[in-house]
Scaffold this motif. Structure first.
Motif, PDB file in Angstrom:
ATOM      1  N   ALA A  38      -2.244 -41.660  97.098  1.00  0.00           N
ATOM      2  CA  ALA A  38      -0.849 -41.726  96.421  1.00  0.00           C
ATOM      3  C   ALA A  38       0.014 -40.951  97.748  1.00  0.00           C
ATOM      4  CB  ALA A  38      -0.766 -40.768  95.498  1.00  0.00           C
ATOM      5  N   LEU A  39      -0.605 -40.264  98.502  1.00  0.00           N
ATOM      6  CA  LEU A  39      -0.056 -39.574  99.644  1.00  0.00           C
ATOM      7  C   LEU A  39       0.303 -40.552 100.630  1.00  0.00           C
ATOM      8  CD1 LEU A  39      -1.837 -36.461 100.411  1.00  0.00           C
ATOM      9  CD2 LEU A  39       0.019 -36.770  98.735  1.00  0.00           C
ATOM     10  N   ASN A  40      -0.147 -41.783 100.531  1.00  0.00           N
ATOM     11  CA  ASN A  40       0.467 -42.842 101.714  1.00  0.00           C
ATOM     12  C   ASN A  40       1.792 -43.236 101.344  1.00  0.00           C
ATOM     13  OD1 ASN A  40      -2.282 -42.722 102.611  1.00  0.00           O
ATOM     14  ND2 ASN A  40      -3.216 -44.729 101.611  1.00  0.00           N
ATOM     15  N   ALA A  44       4.714 -33.617  94.847  1.00  0.00           N
ATOM     16  CA  ALA A  44       5.593 -34.526  94.246  1.00  0.00           C
ATOM     17  C   ALA A  44       4.588 -35.959  94.221  1.00  0.00           C
ATOM     18  CB  ALA A  44       6.777 -34.744  95.024  1.00  0.00           C
ATOM     19  N   ALA A  45       4.097 -36.278  95.581  1.00  0.00           N
ATOM     20  CA  ALA A  45       3.463 -37.465  95.735  1.00  0.00           C
ATOM     21  C   ALA A  45       2.115 -37.367  94.941  1.00  0.00           C
ATOM     22  CB  ALA A  45       3.148 -37.738  97.230  1.00  0.00           C
ATOM     23  N   LEU A  46       1.544 -36.407  94.840  1.00  0.00           N
ATOM     24  CA  LEU A  46       0.021 -36.242  94.232  1.00  0.00           C
ATOM     25  C   LEU A  46       0.056 -36.681  92.973  1.00  0.00           C
ATOM     26  CD1 LEU A  46      -1.776 -33.229  95.403  1.00  0.00           C
ATOM     27  CD2 LEU A  46      -2.375 -35.560  95.740  1.00  0.00           C
ATOM     28  N   SER A  47       1.165 -36.698  92.028  1.00  0.00           N
ATOM     29  CA  SER A  47       1.097 -36.824  90.611  1.00  0.00           C
ATOM     30  C   SER A  47       1.988 -38.011  90.214  1.00  0.00           C
ATOM     31  CB  SER A  47       1.688 -35.445  90.086  1.00  0.00           C
ATOM     32  OG  SER A  47       0.812 -34.664  90.334  1.00  0.00           O
ATOM     33  N   GLY A  48       1.677 -38.738  89.000  1.00  0.00           N
ATOM     34  CA  GLY A  48       2.614 -39.428  88.492  1.00  0.00           C
ATOM     35  C   GLY A  48       3.653 -39.145  87.794  1.00  0.00           C
ATOM     36  N   LEU A  61       4.187 -41.458 101.155  1.00  0.00           N
ATOM     37  CA  LEU A  61       5.064 -40.747 101.826  1.00  0.00           C
ATOM     38  C   LEU A  61       5.571 -41.439 103.350  1.00  0.00           C
ATOM     39  CD1 LEU A  61       3.494 -37.145 101.437  1.00  0.00           C
ATOM     40  CD2 LEU A  61       5.684 -37.830 100.417  1.00  0.00           C
ATOM     41  N   GLY A  62       4.555 -42.419 103.629  1.00  0.00           N
ATOM     42  CA  GLY A  62       4.865 -43.146 104.691  1.00  0.00           C
ATOM     43  C   GLY A  62       4.632 -42.263 106.058  1.00  0.00           C
ATOM     44  N   HIS A  63       5.649 -42.165 107.184  1.00  0.00           N
ATOM     45  CA  HIS A  63       5.328 -41.376 108.394  1.00  0.00           C
ATOM     46  C   HIS A  63       5.262 -39.911 108.205  1.00  0.00           C
ATOM     47  CE1 HIS A  63       5.370 -45.151 110.188  1.00  0.00           C
ATOM     48  NE2 HIS A  63       6.935 -45.350 110.101  1.00  0.00           N
ATOM     49  N   ARG A  64       5.545 -39.446 106.716  1.00  0.00           N
ATOM     50  CA  ARG A  64       5.674 -38.125 106.373  1.00  0.00           C
ATOM     51  C   ARG A  64       4.373 -37.446 105.783  1.00  0.00           C
ATOM     52  NH1 ARG A  64       9.589 -35.707 102.815  1.00  0.00           N
ATOM     53  NH2 ARG A  64       9.192 -37.362 101.964  1.00  0.00           N
ATOM     54  N   ALA A  65       3.310 -38.568 105.775  1.00  0.00           N
ATOM     55  CA  ALA A  65       2.075 -37.874 105.180  1.00  0.00           C
ATOM     56  C   ALA A  65       1.470 -36.992 105.871  1.00  0.00           C
ATOM     57  CB  ALA A  65       1.351 -39.396 105.126  1.00  0.00           C
ATOM     58  N   PRO A  66       0.565 -36.108 105.228  1.00  0.00           N
ATOM     59  CA  PRO A  66      -0.166 -35.222 105.953  1.00  0.00           C
ATOM     60  C   PRO A  66      -1.150 -35.731 107.212  1.00  0.00           C
ATOM     61  CG  PRO A  66      -0.268 -34.722 103.713  1.00  0.00           C
ATOM     62  CD  PRO A  66       0.455 -36.231 103.763  1.00  0.00           C
ATOM     63  N   TYR A  67      -1.298 -35.254 108.078  1.00  0.00           N
ATOM     64  CA  TYR A  67      -2.295 -35.603 109.118  1.00  0.00           C
ATOM     65  C   TYR A  67      -3.600 -35.575 108.726  1.00  0.00           C
ATOM     66  CZ  TYR A  67       1.956 -34.316 111.741  1.00  0.00           C
ATOM     67  OH  TYR A  67       3.119 -34.104 112.096  1.00  0.00           O
ATOM     68  N   ALA A  68      -4.121 -34.545 108.018  1.00  0.00           N
ATOM     69  CA  ALA A  68      -5.316 -34.347 107.024  1.00  0.00           C
ATOM     70  C   ALA A  68      -5.155 -33.423 106.046  1.00  0.00           C
ATOM     71  CB  ALA A  68      -6.259 -33.813 108.259  1.00  0.00           C
ATOM     72  N   LEU A  69      -6.105 -33.044 105.235  1.00  0.00           N
ATOM     73  CA  LEU A  69      -6.150 -32.263 103.916  1.00  0.00           C
ATOM     74  C   LEU A  69      -7.288 -31.346 104.151  1.00  0.00           C
ATOM     75  CD1 LEU A  69      -5.094 -34.455 101.039  1.00  0.00           C
ATOM     76  CD2 LEU A  69      -3.683 -32.487 102.229  1.00  0.00           C
ATOM     77  N   TRP A  70      -7.159 -29.763 104.119  1.00  0.00           N
ATOM     78  CA  TRP A  70      -8.233 -28.902 104.004  1.00  0.00           C
ATOM     79  C   TRP A  70      -8.340 -28.769 102.674  1.00  0.00           C
ATOM     80  CZ3 TRP A  70     -10.160 -27.233 108.705  1.00  0.00           C
ATOM     81  CH2 TRP A  70      -9.461 -27.607 109.723  1.00  0.00           C
ATOM     82  N   PRO A  87      -6.718 -42.229  88.971  1.00  0.00           N
ATOM     83  CA  PRO A  87      -5.662 -42.745  88.982  1.00  0.00           C
ATOM     84  C   PRO A  87      -3.996 -41.942  89.086  1.00  0.00           C
ATOM     85  CG  PRO A  87      -6.931 -43.688  87.369  1.00  0.00           C
ATOM     86  CD  PRO A  87      -7.542 -42.283  87.805  1.00  0.00           C
ATOM     87  N   LEU A  88      -3.295 -42.294  89.687  1.00  0.00           N
ATOM     88  CA  LEU A  88      -1.949 -41.523  89.605  1.00  0.00           C
ATOM     89  C   LEU A  88      -1.595 -40.883  88.396  1.00  0.00           C
ATOM     90  CD1 LEU A  88       0.147 -40.474  91.794  1.00  0.00           C
ATOM     91  CD2 LEU A  88       1.615 -42.602  91.210  1.00  0.00           C
ATOM     92  N   PRO A  89      -1.284 -41.751  87.416  1.00  0.00           N
ATOM     93  CA  PRO A  89      -0.874 -41.184  86.251  1.00  0.00           C
ATOM     94  C   PRO A  89      -1.702 -39.961  85.695  1.00  0.00           C
ATOM     95  CG  PRO A  89      -0.635 -43.524  86.053  1.00  0.00           C
ATOM     96  CD  PRO A  89      -1.509 -43.083  87.515  1.00  0.00           C
ATOM     97  N   GLN A  90      -2.796 -39.763  86.132  1.00  0.00           N
ATOM     98  CA  GLN A  90      -3.893 -38.746  85.594  1.00  0.00           C
ATOM     99  C   GLN A  90      -3.315 -37.545  86.048  1.00  0.00           C
ATOM    100  OE1 GLN A  90      -6.258 -39.593  83.527  1.00  0.00           O
ATOM    101  NE2 GLN A  90      -7.233 -37.674  83.316  1.00  0.00           N
TER     102      GLN A  90
END
Length: 327
Positions: free
Chosen positions: A98-100, A232-236, A102-111, A122-125
């Motif tokens: 789902a973070l994709n 915002a991006a993580l959730s439906g 965000l396009g070019h604003r997506a995180p470089y990595a997640l800790w 799934p996103l709506p979950q």
């Protein structure tokens, strides 16, 4: 061999390094990362040649911004220190696709710390709940009721572990043995706010902590703003329970609307400053009325029309469009 290039041995180590020296949500860096990959990006940053999409001055400013963060020796120490933490990158199976969006604003990595399998749902979950830090008893009560309904439906509750509405959402999920994810503006080893150290520790044990900034990093106002796009991006759907007229949660609503996610808001008393922002979202048509968990479920299940793509006028200085700045 250039010092930083030596640290960026592969895509994972290069993204870890980039999360330490890069500016979150930087479109120029994100675009180059998509074009050449993380390891090559670090090599370009240390070089003096042309940079795709930038003129000579822009390239010099971009390089200076990346290379002035810390000395290579200190970065090497930080990477060793951080090796005990879990890092998720886009090639990993539990990267939240789902973070994709965000396009070019997506995180470089997640800790991450905790149950990363929650990111494979799934996103709506996943439902993001956010709102005023100075929540009223009304806001806290409504949050607990909404989370109870959502927990019964097996949904994962996403919030930022802040005081007020977000803490109420996490606690309501934990009491009901529901899944919950906290997205932090600090490193996953640095609980913020400090008064929520026990709550954040419990989320790490029973749910999931996420951050795009590396361990030991302290939160800043800009990092809270940057975090909004991830919430915002993580959730439906993003639900604003209470929000003042200048509440940071309006950044999250703006990001969700821009991404085409559902946005809902709980109506509040017209005499309550804590509900001014959420009431304005409803008045402007940028959010749907939420009175219970069933309203959220119906929204996600498509029983209402497709979410509008109009842009909320929000305060975020990095907003995706100039039109999304605050009135």
């Amino acid at each position: 061999m250039p010092a930083l290039t030596a640290l960026a041995r592969d895509d994972r180590s290069a993204r870890v390094l980039l999360s330490m020296i890069g500016t979150p949500a930087d479109v120029a860096t994100g675009k180059l990362l998509t074009e050449v990959g993380a390891a090559e990006l670090i090599s370009i940053a240390e070089g003096d040649g042309p940079v795709s999409g930038m003129d000579r001055i822009e390239a010099a400013v971009w390089r200076d911004r990346l290379l002035s963060v810390a000395a290579p020796d200190r970065l090497a120490e930080r990477m060793v220190e951080a090796s005990e933490f879990r890092v998720i990158i886009p090639s990993d199976p539990d990267w939240p696709t789902a973070l994709n969006d965000l396009g070019h604003r997506a995180p470089y990595a997640l800790w991450a710390k905790g149950r990363t399998e929650l990111l494979a749902e799934p996103l709506p979950q996943r439902i993001t709940l956010t709102g005023a830090r100075a929540a009223t008893s009304y806001g806290a009560h409504v949050t607990e009721e909404l989370c109870g309904d959502l927990a019964q439906n097996g949904r994962t509750l996403v919030a930022g572990a802040a005081y007020g509405i977000e803490a109420s959402a996490h606690r309501a999920a934990l009491v009901r043995d529901a899944n919950t994810i906290a997205v932090l503006a600090s490193g996953v080893d640095r609980p913020y706010p400090a008064g929520h150290a026990d709550l954040i520790d419990r989320i790490a044990r029973e749910g999931l902590l996420l951050s795009e900034v590396p361990p030991s990093v302290a939160p800043t106002r800009q990092r809270f703003i940057d975090r909004s796009r991830i919430l915002a991006a993580l959730s439906g759907a993003t639900i604003i329970v209470e929000a003042g007229s200048r509440s940071g949660s309006l950044h999250t609503a703006a990001e969700a609307k821009q991404l085409g996610r559902f946005v809902g808001a709980v109506p509040g008393p017209i005499t309550s400053a804590a509900s001014t922002g959420s009431n304005l979202l409803l008045q402007s048509g940028h959010a749907r009325v939420i009175t219970n968990g069933t309203d959220i479920m119906r929204m996600l299940e498509g029983e209402t029309s497709t979410p509008a793509r109009s842009v909320i006028r929000a305060e975020a200085p990095h907003a995706v469009s100039p039109k999304s700045r605050v009135l």
